[in-house]
Design an enzyme around this catalytic site. Structure first.
Site, mmCIF file in Angstrom:
data_model
loop_
_atom_site.group_PDB
_atom_site.id
_atom_site.type_symbol
_atom_site.label_atom_id
_atom_site.label_comp_id
_atom_site.label_asym_id
_atom_site.label_seq_id
_atom_site.Cartn_x
_atom_site.Cartn_y
_atom_site.Cartn_z
ATOM 1 N N GLN A 180 -3.089 3.159 9.579
ATOM 2 C CA GLN A 180 -1.755 3.207 8.966
ATOM 3 C C GLN A 180 -0.775 4.046 9.792
ATOM 4 O O GLN A 180 0.429 3.792 9.800
ATOM 5 C CB GLN A 180 -1.821 3.782 7.537
ATOM 6 N N ARG A 228 -7.118 -0.737 -7.265
ATOM 7 C CA ARG A 228 -7.355 0.470 -6.448
ATOM 8 C C ARG A 228 -7.429 1.671 -7.393
ATOM 9 O O ARG A 228 -6.506 1.891 -8.187
ATOM 10 C CB ARG A 228 -6.240 0.663 -5.406
ATOM 11 N N ASN A 279 -5.509 12.459 -0.687
ATOM 12 C CA ASN A 279 -4.677 11.658 0.220
ATOM 13 C C ASN A 279 -5.612 10.979 1.227
ATOM 14 O O ASN A 279 -6.839 11.164 1.178
ATOM 15 C CB ASN A 279 -3.642 12.538 0.929
ATOM 16 N N ASP A 305 -1.997 10.588 -2.984
ATOM 17 C CA ASP A 305 -2.316 9.468 -3.877
ATOM 18 C C ASP A 305 -2.528 9.943 -5.302
ATOM 19 O O ASP A 305 -2.325 9.189 -6.257
ATOM 20 C CB ASP A 305 -3.556 8.725 -3.369
ATOM 21 N N ARG A 356 0.842 -1.189 0.000
ATOM 22 C CA ARG A 356 0.000 0.000 0.000
ATOM 23 C C ARG A 356 0.882 1.246 0.000
ATOM 24 O O ARG A 356 2.091 1.152 0.156
ATOM 25 C CB ARG A 356 -0.944 -0.003 1.211
ATOM 26 N N ALA A 383 0.891 5.008 -2.316
ATOM 27 C CA ALA A 383 0.879 5.192 -3.770
ATOM 28 C C ALA A 383 2.167 4.736 -4.491
ATOM 29 O O ALA A 383 2.103 3.924 -5.426
ATOM 30 C CB ALA A 383 0.541 6.645 -4.090
HETATM 31 O O1 MRU Z 1 -4.864 3.326 1.638
HETATM 32 P P1 MRU Z 1 -3.375 3.530 1.674
HETATM 33 O O2 MRU Z 1 -2.759 3.050 2.938
HETATM 34 O O3 MRU Z 1 -2.690 3.007 0.450
HETATM 35 O O4 MRU Z 1 -3.233 5.101 1.642
HETATM 36 C C1 MRU Z 1 -1.954 5.662 1.625
HETATM 37 C C2 MRU Z 1 -1.920 7.139 1.694
HETATM 38 O O5 MRU Z 1 -2.944 7.799 1.730
HETATM 39 C C3 MRU Z 1 -0.581 7.770 1.595
HETATM 40 O O6 MRU Z 1 -0.541 8.960 2.311
HETATM 41 C C4 MRU Z 1 -0.262 8.055 0.117
HETATM 42 O O7 MRU Z 1 -0.420 6.906 -0.643
HETATM 43 C C5 MRU Z 1 1.088 8.581 -0.059
HETATM 44 S S1 MRU Z 1 2.294 7.371 0.223
HETATM 45 C C6 MRU Z 1 3.818 7.991 -0.083
#
Ligand code: MRU
Length: 343
Positions: free
Chosen positions: A197, A90, A248, A238, A47, A49
């Site tokens: 997270q 996704r 995000n 994202d 997970r 981005a």
């Molecule tokens: O659902 P996730 O855990 O993939 O979401 C991740 C985020 O929102 C991060 O802040 C984003 O992907 C940036 S990661 C460098």
């Protein structure tokens, strides 16, 4: 610091840390199948981005390398089908479709050279995407570090650290560089409901790196800012639209609004692979909706709300460009208005 995703070059396998197991278990897994790759990304084992993009590229190569189509047309057909399937796992993180497109283009460019040559080119492209991520994040770290002062308190939301990219992360990269340079910083990690997270991943990787980290629930941000403990906010992204509006993790826009109220700079850290110039503004960004059970059951022994209660569970929100002080990229720091000129 351990890589989050990588290619086992000898066995041609995607290797990754299963992030659903952290922080209790550091489980390393492998994958060379498109159906598994889809599930791995969908359930957030890989997970963040940039990590999703790199993982998809390596995973697609690993899967395609096993295809036994005898004809080039057959191989290309199966490869594109698999790539499109993985791309549907996704919708919000643009790095996924960006990496998938690069892999498809690479396969097409080598059409006519035979299946083995296409497989070799796909391996090289996946390695290039992996290396570029490391380089971009390093540069984001160097640009962002200049915005951090000795003694600063920094708030971050979700996980945009090494676990969300290959090695350095985006929003945490400036923090790692500042720490290496001897700046004393305090990081405040939002727990990040519903999948935690921040609590599970950001707090884990910062604590493992010896950085002073404090965990708070998402609804404590305003209180922290009012008390004067936060000097800057650093978050990841994202998808950044051409005007700088940024999608995000859900909750990010609220943090930005509160930061504006208290006059605290709010920085978005993202490589150019996260900027989608085809999206004019945040209105064009598709927001992923996730399962009700992530809110009602996942972190509880039994369902914690009445069975007739409906659930609203968008995975991301959009922060208006007017709330963003700067977008820190590998090419430097831009405002939303300046970003469009970089197209
Ligand atoms: O659902 P996730 O855990 O993939 O979401 C991740 C985020 O929102 C991060 O802040 C984003 O992907 C940036 S990661 C460098």
């Amino acid at each position: 610091m351990k890589d989050t995703v990588w290619l086992d070059c000898e066995n041609d396998l995607l290797m990754y840390i299963d992030q659903t197991k952290l922080p209790t278990e550091l489980k390393i897994c492998s994958c060379d199948d498109v159906f598994d790759l889809y599930e791995i990304i969908k359930r957030l084992s890989i997970r963040g981005a940039p990590a999703i993009g790199v993982g998809a590229a390596i995973g697609l190569f690993a899967a395609a390398n096993k295809f036994e189509d005898e004809t080039e047309d057959g191989f290309l057909y199966s490869f594109k089908k698999g790539a499109e399937y993985v791309n549907s796992s996704r919708p919000t993180a643009v790095n996924l479709s960006w990496a998938v497109k690069r892999m498809i283009n690479c396969a097409e460019q080598h059409k006519g050279n035979g299946v083995d040559a296409i497989k070799k080119a796909l391996k090289e492209e996946a390695i290039a995407i992996y290396n570029e991520d490391i380089e971009c994040c390093k540069k984001i770290g160097l640009h962002g570090e200049k915005l951090i002062k000795d003694g600063d308190g920094i708030l971050t939301h979700c996980n945009a650290g090494s676990l969300a990219a290959v090695r350095y992360g985006t929003a945490l990269a400036p923090i790692y560089v500042a720490h290496e340079n001897g700046k004393k910083i305090r990081v405040y990690a939002d727990e990040t409901r519903p999948l935690l997270q921040g609590a599970r991943l950001t707090a884990y990787e910062l604590a493992e790196s010896g950085i002073d980290v404090t965990l708070q629930c998402d609804n404590m941000v305003s209180s922290l800012m009012r008390e004067g403990r936060i000097n800057a906010v650093f978050v990841g992204a994202d998808r950044v639209a051409a005007n700088g509006d940024t999608a995000n993790k859900i909750g990010t826009s609220g943090v930005a609004i509160i930061a504006k109220h208290y006059g605290i700079p709010f920085y978005v850290c993202a490589p150019f692979s996260t900027i989608d110039f085809n999206c004019e503004s945040g209105k064009d960004i598709i927001i992923e909706q996730r399962l009700d059970s992530e809110v009602t059951e996942m972190h509880y022994k039994t369902r914690m709300t009445h069975e007739n209660v409906k659930v609203y569970n968008p995975a991301f929100d959009v922060t208006d460009n007017s709330l963003i002080t700067g977008i820190i990229t590998e090419r430097g720091v831009f405002t939303g208005d300046e970003l469009i000129k970089q197209k």
